[in-house]
Design an enzyme around this catalytic site. Structure first.
Site, short mmCIF file in Angstrom:
data_model
loop_
_atom_site.label_atom_id
_atom_site.label_comp_id
_atom_site.label_asym_id
_atom_site.label_seq_id
_atom_site.Cartn_x
_atom_site.Cartn_y
_atom_site.Cartn_z
N ASP A 12 0.87 -1.18 0.00
CA ASP A 12 0.00 0.00 0.00
C ASP A 12 0.91 1.23 0.00
OD1 ASP A 12 -1.65 2.13 0.71
OD2 ASP A 12 -2.89 0.91 2.07
N HIS A 13 0.89 1.95 -1.10
CA HIS A 13 1.84 3.06 -1.26
C HIS A 13 1.51 4.25 -0.34
CE1 HIS A 13 5.23 4.86 -2.94
NE2 HIS A 13 4.88 5.02 -4.19
#
Ligand code: CAO
Length: 439
Positions: A411-412
């Site tokens: 999850d950036h």
């Protein structure tokens, strides 16, 4: 005829579970395994089956009652034709004088992953139906409401529930249908707002040839919804690597005789679980979840890892707890047991909750790489493909080494590219030199 009291079987570590539906009435004839009542936890809806066929003589619970393991649910007069082992007593004995019927495991509607986390970035107005907070594994509706929704073609993830804990009622479904029918066609709203995810076109495939329509399994429907939610809410990046597991493989082969003696199957996945646990301990940001506000990271002080398992009914992700504290043989035993339960459809809600990080291994099947979808609200997942002998340059010559392809999706919002690369490099380091595990 024998009347037996049917107690709530062991359904895992739950207390005071609400009864959301009573599916039988006094006088009903039920088959063995037919559902008697429906319970609902935060993570799953469970139908409690009849342990044997018979006539319902008493219903001992009602909707909204809270029940616990061992509580009597109904009294059943055993059908001697269907249960030859039942004693052939002709008069109904008082229920209390009978030993309780053997509990049958509940039919847990397997939730493949932890409850979907409402997107902190989702717009306040429910213009993105898939992002609405009632989506994913989280919406609550009884089987009869689900049946009504199926009949009317209503996607329950789009319906707001007006019941207790936002449970969806029949009236919510009918109100949804009325509202939908009174609105302008979808094409008009996409043309003007542009914020609704455009639906895929409906195509009559019979115009091209013969077709067969096969309904998706319950697990597929649930996991599909959850995967869509994760895919739409989480900005994914996938980092690839290849790690040299030649020495690991030699070690694994050297343990084969011991493993066989211990009756465990020591696959590469067991070593990967152990190595991932080690790197998670060193890089706690990967062992975390965003909170509902999206403004805080919850770091977990335990290392529970979900493993994606392919079952005849679809994908499930049961969780192996405290992986960091377990040895290779113990993990192998647990992996085999949980896989067997998953494939037999016997996972409990406990099996399916509490994961911090997931691993999806397709190494036993094939393929060179794939991009796994983060199992939100976790923040990262490791995809493992099939190891292959490859020529590796050692500075002087190409030498044959067994290379394992890895893919880390993350999850950036939580993990930067550099951290992602550091995680996979560290993992690669441990797998290529298992001595790292004892440092
Ligand atoms: N490279 C080479 N060989 C591998 C390997 C790899 N990465 N991983 C496993 N193997 C080998 C094993 O050693 C085993 O070989 P032997 O029988 O000769 O010992 C064989 O492949 C089969 O392994 P397995 O699949 O039975 O066992 P596993 O521990 O690797 O995996 C499980 C267990 C339950 C994860 C797996 O059976 C499964 O269901 N995989 C599918 C998961 C899935 O669908 N993921 C996609 C989800 S969508 O993101």
């Amino acid at each position: 005829m024998t009347v037996k009291s049917v107690p709530l079987p062991d359904i895992g570590n739950f207390k005071d579970l609400p009864v959301i539906e009573v599916l039988v009435a006094v006088g009903d004839r039920v088959e063995a395994e037919q559902s008697l009542i429906t319970l609902e936890s935060d993570k799953a809806t469970m139908e409690i089956p009849a342990p044997f066929a018979g006539i319902v003589r008493k219903v001992l619970v009602k909707t909204d009652d809270k029940v616990n393991i061992g509580d009597a649910i109904v009294e059943l007069e055993a059908d001697t034709a269907a249960t030859p082992e039942a004693p052939a007593v002709t008069t109904a004995a008082p229920a209390k004088s009978e030993p309780p019927a053997a509990p049958t495991p509940p039919v847990a509607v397997a939730v493949p992953v932890a409850t979907a986390n409402p997107s902190p970035t989702a717009p306040a107005s429910a213009t993105y139906p898939i992002n609405a907070p009632t989506t994913g594994a989280a919406f609550h509706a009884s089987p009869s409401v689900r049946a009504l929704a199926r009949e009317l073609g209503v996607d329950l993830s789009k319906v707001s529930g007006s019941g207790v804990k936002s449970r969806i009622q029949k009236s919510d479904v009918t109100a949804f249908v009325k509202t939908t029918l009174s609105q302008p066609p979808a094409s008009a709203s996409t043309a003007t707002g542009g914020s609704t995810i455009p639906p895929l076109p409906h195509i009559d495939f019979t115009q091209f040839g013969d077709i067969e329509t096969v309904p998706l399994s319950r697990i597929q429907k649930r996991s599909g919804k959850h995967l869509s939610t994760c895919w739409l809410n989480i900005p994914h990046v996938t980092q690839f690597d290849e790690t040299d597991i030649t020495d690991l493989e030699d070690f694994r082969q050297s343990l084969k005789a011991r493993a066989e003696k211990a009756e465990v199957k020591l696959t590469p996945l067991v070593f990967i679980l152990k190595a991932v646990a080690r790197v998670l301990a060193d890089q706690p940001k990967f062992n975390a979840s965003l909170d509902a506000s999206g403004e805080n990271l919850i770091l977990k002080k335990y290392i529970h890892i979900g493993v994606a398992i392919d079952t005849p009914n679809g994908l499930v992700v049961p969780v192996i707890r405290h992986v960091d504290q377990k040895g290779l043989f113990e993990l192998a035993t647990e992996l085999a047991a949980v896989s067997a339960r998953a494939r037999a459809g016997k996972l409990s809600p406990d099996d399916l909750s509490g994961g911090c990080f997931s691993i999806s291994s397709l190494g036993g099947i094939g393929g060179t790489q794939f991009t796994p979808i983060v199992n939100g609200p976790e923040v990262a997942i490791l995809g493992v493909s099939r190891a292959k002998m490859s020529p590796v340059w050692n500075g002087e010559a190409f030498i044959p080494r067994l290379m394992l392809p890895l893919a880390l999706s993350y999850d950036h919002r939580v993990i930067d590219g550099a951290q992602g690369a550091r995680f996979i490099s560290a993992l690669s380091g441990v797998l290529s030199d298992l001595r790292e595990l004892i440092l």
